[in-house]
Design a protein around this motif. Structure first.
Motif, PDB file in Angstrom:
ATOM      1  N   ALA A   1       0.832  -1.216   0.000  1.00 23.92           N
ATOM      2  CA  ALA A   1       0.000   0.000   0.000  1.00 23.92           C
ATOM      3  C   ALA A   1       0.863   1.261   0.000  1.00 23.92           C
ATOM      4  N   LYS A   2       1.918   1.272   0.821  1.00 24.56           N
ATOM      5  CA  LYS A   2       2.805   2.439   0.868  1.00 24.56           C
ATOM      6  C   LYS A   2       3.527   2.624  -0.461  1.00 24.56           C
ATOM      7  N   ARG A   3       3.941   1.516  -1.062  1.00 20.88           N
ATOM      8  CA  ARG A   3       4.637   1.596  -2.353  1.00 20.88           C
ATOM      9  C   ARG A   3       3.717   2.150  -3.429  1.00 20.88           C
ATOM     10  N   ASN A   4       2.448   1.750  -3.403  1.00 22.00           N
ATOM     11  CA  ASN A   4       1.493   2.272  -4.379  1.00 22.00           C
ATOM     12  C   ASN A   4       1.293   3.773  -4.208  1.00 22.00           C
ATOM     13  N   ILE A   5       1.261   4.234  -2.968  1.00 21.21           N
ATOM     14  CA  ILE A   5       1.137   5.671  -2.703  1.00 21.21           C
ATOM     15  C   ILE A   5       2.359   6.401  -3.248  1.00 21.21           C
ATOM     16  N   LYS A   6       3.539   5.845  -2.993  1.00 22.05           N
ATOM     17  CA  LYS A   6       4.765   6.489  -3.450  1.00 22.05           C
ATOM     18  C   LYS A   6       4.836   6.523  -4.980  1.00 22.05           C
ATOM     19  N   LYS A   7       4.449   5.416  -5.626  1.00 24.67           N
ATOM     20  CA  LYS A   7       4.464   5.376  -7.091  1.00 24.67           C
ATOM     21  C   LYS A   7       3.519   6.430  -7.672  1.00 24.67           C
ATOM     22  N   GLU A   8       2.352   6.586  -7.060  1.00 25.94           N
ATOM     23  CA  GLU A   8       1.389   7.578  -7.542  1.00 25.94           C
ATOM     24  C   GLU A   8       1.935   8.992  -7.345  1.00 25.94           C
ATOM     25  N   GLU A   9       2.571   9.236  -6.214  1.00 29.66           N
ATOM     26  CA  GLU A   9       3.170  10.550  -5.956  1.00 29.66           C
ATOM     27  C   GLU A   9       4.254  10.868  -6.982  1.00 29.66           C
ATOM     28  N   LEU A  10       5.111   9.894  -7.278  1.00 29.40           N
ATOM     29  CA  LEU A  10       6.163  10.103  -8.273  1.00 29.40           C
ATOM     30  C   LEU A  10       5.563  10.358  -9.661  1.00 29.40           C
ATOM     31  N   ARG A  11       4.483   9.634  -9.978  1.00 30.99           N
ATOM     32  CA  ARG A  11       3.815   9.829 -11.265  1.00 30.99           C
ATOM     33  C   ARG A  11       3.237  11.250 -11.359  1.00 30.99           C
ATOM     34  N   GLN A  12       2.600  11.707 -10.277  1.00 33.28           N
ATOM     35  CA  GLN A  12       2.027  13.055 -10.267  1.00 33.28           C
ATOM     36  C   GLN A  12       3.114  14.121 -10.408  1.00 33.28           C
ATOM     37  N   ARG A  13       4.251  13.929  -9.762  1.00 28.49           N
ATOM     38  CA  ARG A  13       5.350  14.890  -9.882  1.00 28.49           C
ATOM     39  C   ARG A  13       5.870  14.942 -11.308  1.00 28.49           C
ATOM     40  N   LYS A  14       5.967  13.775 -11.947  1.00 33.55           N
ATOM     41  CA  LYS A  14       6.444  13.714 -13.324  1.00 33.55           C
ATOM     42  C   LYS A  14       5.481  14.453 -14.261  1.00 33.55           C
ATOM     43  N   VAL A  15       4.183  14.246 -14.072  1.00 32.75           N
ATOM     44  CA  VAL A  15       3.183  14.928 -14.890  1.00 32.75           C
ATOM     45  C   VAL A  15       3.243  16.433 -14.647  1.00 32.75           C
ATOM     46  N   ALA A  16       3.358  16.829 -13.377  1.00 29.90           N
ATOM     47  CA  ALA A  16       3.421  18.256 -13.046  1.00 29.90           C
ATOM     48  C   ALA A  16       4.668  18.898 -13.665  1.00 29.90           C
ATOM     49  N   LYS A  17       5.767  18.181 -13.662  1.00 30.96           N
ATOM     50  CA  LYS A  17       6.994  18.713 -14.230  1.00 30.96           C
ATOM     51  C   LYS A  17       6.852  18.901 -15.748  1.00 30.96           C
ATOM     52  N   LYS A  18       6.258  17.913 -16.414  1.00 36.96           N
ATOM     53  CA  LYS A  18       6.043  18.023 -17.854  1.00 36.96           C
ATOM     54  C   LYS A  18       5.078  19.153 -18.180  1.00 36.96           C
ATOM     55  N   THR A  19       4.025  19.286 -17.394  1.00 36.41           N
ATOM     56  CA  THR A  19       3.036  20.337 -17.609  1.00 36.41           C
ATOM     57  C   THR A  19       3.673  21.711 -17.404  1.00 36.41           C
ATOM     58  N   GLY A  20       4.504  21.824 -16.390  1.00 36.76           N
ATOM     59  CA  GLY A  20       5.187  23.091 -16.093  1.00 36.76           C
ATOM     60  C   GLY A  20       6.143  23.482 -17.197  1.00 36.76           C
ATOM     61  N   GLU A  21       6.816  22.523 -17.823  1.00 39.37           N
ATOM     62  CA  GLU A  21       7.749  22.804 -18.892  1.00 39.37           C
ATOM     63  C   GLU A  21       7.029  23.254 -20.161  1.00 39.37           C
ATOM     64  N   GLN A  22       5.830  22.712 -20.393  1.00 41.54           N
ATOM     65  CA  GLN A  22       5.091  23.053 -21.602  1.00 41.54           C
ATOM     66  C   GLN A  22       4.365  24.385 -21.462  1.00 41.54           C
ATOM     67  N   GLY A  23       3.957  24.737 -20.259  1.00 43.16           N
ATOM     68  CA  GLY A  23       3.123  25.909 -20.058  1.00 43.16           C
ATOM     69  C   GLY A  23       3.876  27.063 -19.652  1.00 43.16           C
TER      70      GLY A  23
END
Length: 59
Positions: A37-59
């Motif tokens: 369960a903790k690993r799934n939370i961490k994976k989701e957090e890392l995924r969200q950071r990656k998306v936010a970083k890509k969105t920030g670079e494009q916008g």
């Protein structure tokens, strides 16, 4: 949960053997399921950071 994403299961599970760790997952041991369960939370957090970083670079 501030564990390195490269930390091994053996390191997390107090140095238990691979066989003991496998047995814990097969038996759906509480500690093993908590780790999943903790690993799934961490994976989701890392995924969200990656998306936010890509969105920030494009916008």
């Amino acid at each position: 949960m501030s564990r390195s994403k490269h930390q091994t299961l053996k390191g997390i599970m107090d140095g238990q053997s691979k066989r003991e760790i496998d047995s814990m997952f097969l038996e759906r041991d509480h500690d093993a399921m908590e780790w999943v369960a903790k690993r799934n939370i961490k994976k989701e957090e890392l995924r969200q950071r990656k998306v936010a970083k890509k969105t920030g670079e494009q916008g």
